[in-house]
Design an enzyme around this catalytic site. Structure first.
Site, PDB file in Angstrom:
ATOM      1  N   ARG A 252       0.843  -1.202   0.000  1.00 50.99           N
ATOM      2  CA  ARG A 252       0.000   0.000   0.000  1.00 50.99           C
ATOM      3  C   ARG A 252       0.884   1.260   0.000  1.00 50.99           C
ATOM      4  O   ARG A 252       0.992   1.969  -1.000  1.00 50.99           O
ATOM      5  CB  ARG A 252      -0.952  -0.016   1.217  1.00 50.99           C
ATOM      6  CG  ARG A 252      -2.154   0.896   1.099  1.00 50.99           C
ATOM      7  CD  ARG A 252      -1.908   2.322   1.543  1.00 50.99           C
ATOM      8  NE  ARG A 252      -1.396   2.428   2.899  1.00 50.99           N
ATOM      9  CZ  ARG A 252      -0.893   3.543   3.395  1.00 50.99           C
ATOM     10  NH1 ARG A 252      -0.821   4.635   2.660  1.00 50.99           N
ATOM     11  NH2 ARG A 252      -0.420   3.579   4.641  1.00 50.99           N
ATOM     12  N   ASP A 253       1.564   1.506   1.101  1.00 54.56           N
ATOM     13  CA  ASP A 253       2.340   2.743   1.248  1.00 54.56           C
ATOM     14  C   ASP A 253       3.527   2.789   0.283  1.00 54.56           C
ATOM     15  O   ASP A 253       3.903   3.844  -0.218  1.00 54.56           O
ATOM     16  CB  ASP A 253       2.864   2.842   2.690  1.00 54.56           C
ATOM     17  CG  ASP A 253       2.923   4.266   3.196  1.00 54.56           C
ATOM     18  OD1 ASP A 253       2.815   5.190   2.380  1.00 54.56           O
ATOM     19  OD2 ASP A 253       3.093   4.453   4.418  1.00 54.56           O
TER      20      ASP A 253
ATOM     21  N   HIS B 209       4.750   3.941  12.889  1.00 53.27           N
ATOM     22  CA  HIS B 209       4.914   3.966  11.423  1.00 53.27           C
ATOM     23  C   HIS B 209       5.823   5.152  11.087  1.00 53.27           C
ATOM     24  O   HIS B 209       5.423   6.302  11.206  1.00 53.27           O
ATOM     25  CB  HIS B 209       3.503   4.138  10.836  1.00 53.27           C
ATOM     26  CG  HIS B 209       3.400   4.286   9.360  1.00 53.27           C
ATOM     27  ND1 HIS B 209       2.864   3.299   8.559  1.00 53.27           N
ATOM     28  CD2 HIS B 209       3.699   5.302   8.518  1.00 53.27           C
ATOM     29  CE1 HIS B 209       2.853   3.710   7.298  1.00 53.27           C
ATOM     30  NE2 HIS B 209       3.354   4.926   7.246  1.00 53.27           N
TER      31      HIS B 209
ATOM     32  N   HIS C 268       8.403   7.156   8.436  1.00 48.97           N
ATOM     33  CA  HIS C 268       9.026   7.390   7.134  1.00 48.97           C
ATOM     34  C   HIS C 268      10.446   7.876   7.404  1.00 48.97           C
ATOM     35  O   HIS C 268      10.682   8.653   8.322  1.00 48.97           O
ATOM     36  CB  HIS C 268       8.214   8.411   6.322  1.00 48.97           C
ATOM     37  CG  HIS C 268       6.984   7.804   5.739  1.00 48.97           C
ATOM     38  ND1 HIS C 268       6.894   7.415   4.425  1.00 48.97           N
ATOM     39  CD2 HIS C 268       5.813   7.449   6.317  1.00 48.97           C
ATOM     40  CE1 HIS C 268       5.703   6.881   4.208  1.00 48.97           C
ATOM     41  NE2 HIS C 268       5.031   6.884   5.336  1.00 48.97           N
TER      42      HIS C 268
ATOM     43  N   CYS D 127       5.433  10.481  -0.353  1.00 53.59           N
ATOM     44  CA  CYS D 127       4.124  11.088  -0.136  1.00 53.59           C
ATOM     45  C   CYS D 127       4.050  12.350  -0.992  1.00 53.59           C
ATOM     46  O   CYS D 127       4.927  13.214  -0.884  1.00 53.59           O
ATOM     47  CB  CYS D 127       3.923  11.432   1.334  1.00 53.59           C
ATOM     48  SG  CYS D 127       2.407  12.350   1.650  1.00 53.59           S
TER      49      CYS D 127
ATOM     50  N   ASN E 271       8.862   4.323   3.963  1.00 52.76           N
ATOM     51  CA  ASN E 271       8.976   3.829   5.332  1.00 52.76           C
ATOM     52  C   ASN E 271      10.367   3.245   5.539  1.00 52.76           C
ATOM     53  O   ASN E 271      11.065   2.927   4.587  1.00 52.76           O
ATOM     54  CB  ASN E 271       7.957   2.709   5.575  1.00 52.76           C
ATOM     55  CG  ASN E 271       6.542   3.210   5.538  1.00 52.76           C
ATOM     56  OD1 ASN E 271       5.889   3.119   4.513  1.00 52.76           O
ATOM     57  ND2 ASN E 271       6.092   3.760   6.627  1.00 52.76           N
TER      58      ASN E 271
HETATM   59 ZN    ZN Z   1       3.054   6.065   5.485  1.00 54.76          ZN
END
Ligand code: ZN
Length: 312
Positions: A15-16, A207, A209, A240, A249
């Protein structure tokens, strides 16, 4: 050093990691990667998101991916959602865990949604009810609690009040998500300690980054505060579009490797994870941000037998 003995790594790469990639992965490639992740021993995998396909075209086929992957008993396959529509899609494809997100930044919320973070969470009520009524677990994420481009530092009282709103809405699993990559270890440690004290019944996830290189140090700080659930991304892939210079991440390979060397149990096979990371960099067409993919494992050095005459 007083750290936890065992952690759970949640792989958010599907996903990320790939949601901002120019090379959109094919359906079969996503399915294969997620099956590989299951095989490598992950207990939590973020499969995709149920956002509007126009907003995130890279993940438009998350429903079909959920239907096709081989799910292993005891593994949690989750997806990011924004609203009731996301829960409906989760129900239809058999996704059993959804994750909502709110920004800790009041200025960000006001400019984007014209409401405060706590009010955004009140607005999640229907989504939470529909999910729980259908046996779907709900997780909540708070982005930028360690700093935001709008107000720099976020007051601890704001993070607490947003957490309270989640708990009141029936969400007891919450991730603190350093989307902006502004967190530093002593700050992470003190915020985590205090959140754990104030909300002992919440299951916390961190979480990070790695935008400014503090990601893995922040994870260690989280471990020192007793946190045991951490999100990472294969190959350190990700970014992002809203945060200038945002990195992915912390890479999964780096965290699994570090834990192996530190004697912290993850239940994940490092060699399989490295193979997945290499595959991901081929699929996206460029390197991510992973030290271990670049340098290999520390134990690889033993096999290459240094001569003792290397230049310093
Ligand atoms: Zn993220």
């Amino acid at each position: 050093m007083n750290l936890v003995k065992k952690i759970t790594i949640c792989e958010v790469g599907p996903r990320d990691g790939i949601q901002n990639e120019k090379n959109i992965l094919a359906f079969e490639q996503k399915v294969e990667l997620i099956n590989d992740l299951t095989d490598a021993g992950f207990k939590v995998i973020e499969v995709g998101s149920f956002m509007h396909p126009k907003a995130v075209p890279q993940l438009a086929d998350t429903d079909a991916v959920f239907k096709k992957i081989n799910r292993r008993e005891g593994v949690e396959y989750r997806a990011l959602i924004a609203n009731v529509k996301g829960v409906e899609r989760a129900i239809n494809c058999g996704c059993s865990k959804v994750k909502l997100n709110v920004s800790a930044s009041r200025a960000h919320n006001l400019s984007n949604l014209n409401r405060m973070p706590e009010d955004t969470i009140v607005g999640f009520k229907d989504s939470v009810h529909l999910a729980l009524a259908n046996g779907i677990d709900v997780s909540g994420s708070i982005s930028m609690p360690f700093g935001s481009p709008w107000e720099y530092k976020i007051p601890l009282e704001d993070i607490k009040s947003i957490t309270e709103a989640y708990v009141k809405a029936g969400v007891n699993e919450i991730s603190l998500s350093d989307t902006s990559g502004m967190g530093v270890p002593n700050q992470v440690y003190s915020i985590c300690k205090e959140m754990k004290r104030a909300f002992p019944d919440v299951k916390w996830i961190l979480h990070f980054h790695n935008t400014r290189g503090t990601g893995i140090a922040n994870i260690v700080a989280g471990m020192a505060a007793g946190f045991t659930w951490f999100d990472t991304s294969f190959a350190g892939a990700g970014g992002c579009p809203f945060v200038p210079g945002a990195a992915g991440n912390v890479s999964t390979e780096d965290l699994v490797h570090m834990c192996d060397e530190m004697g912290i149990e993850t239940g994940i096979d490092i060699d399989k994870v490295i193979a997945i990371g290499k595959k991901v960099t081929e699929l996206i067409g460029h390197d991510g941000d992973s030290y271990v993919l670049r340098a290999g494992k520390s134990t690889d050095l033993l096999r290459s037998k240094p001569t003792g005459q290397e230049k310093k």
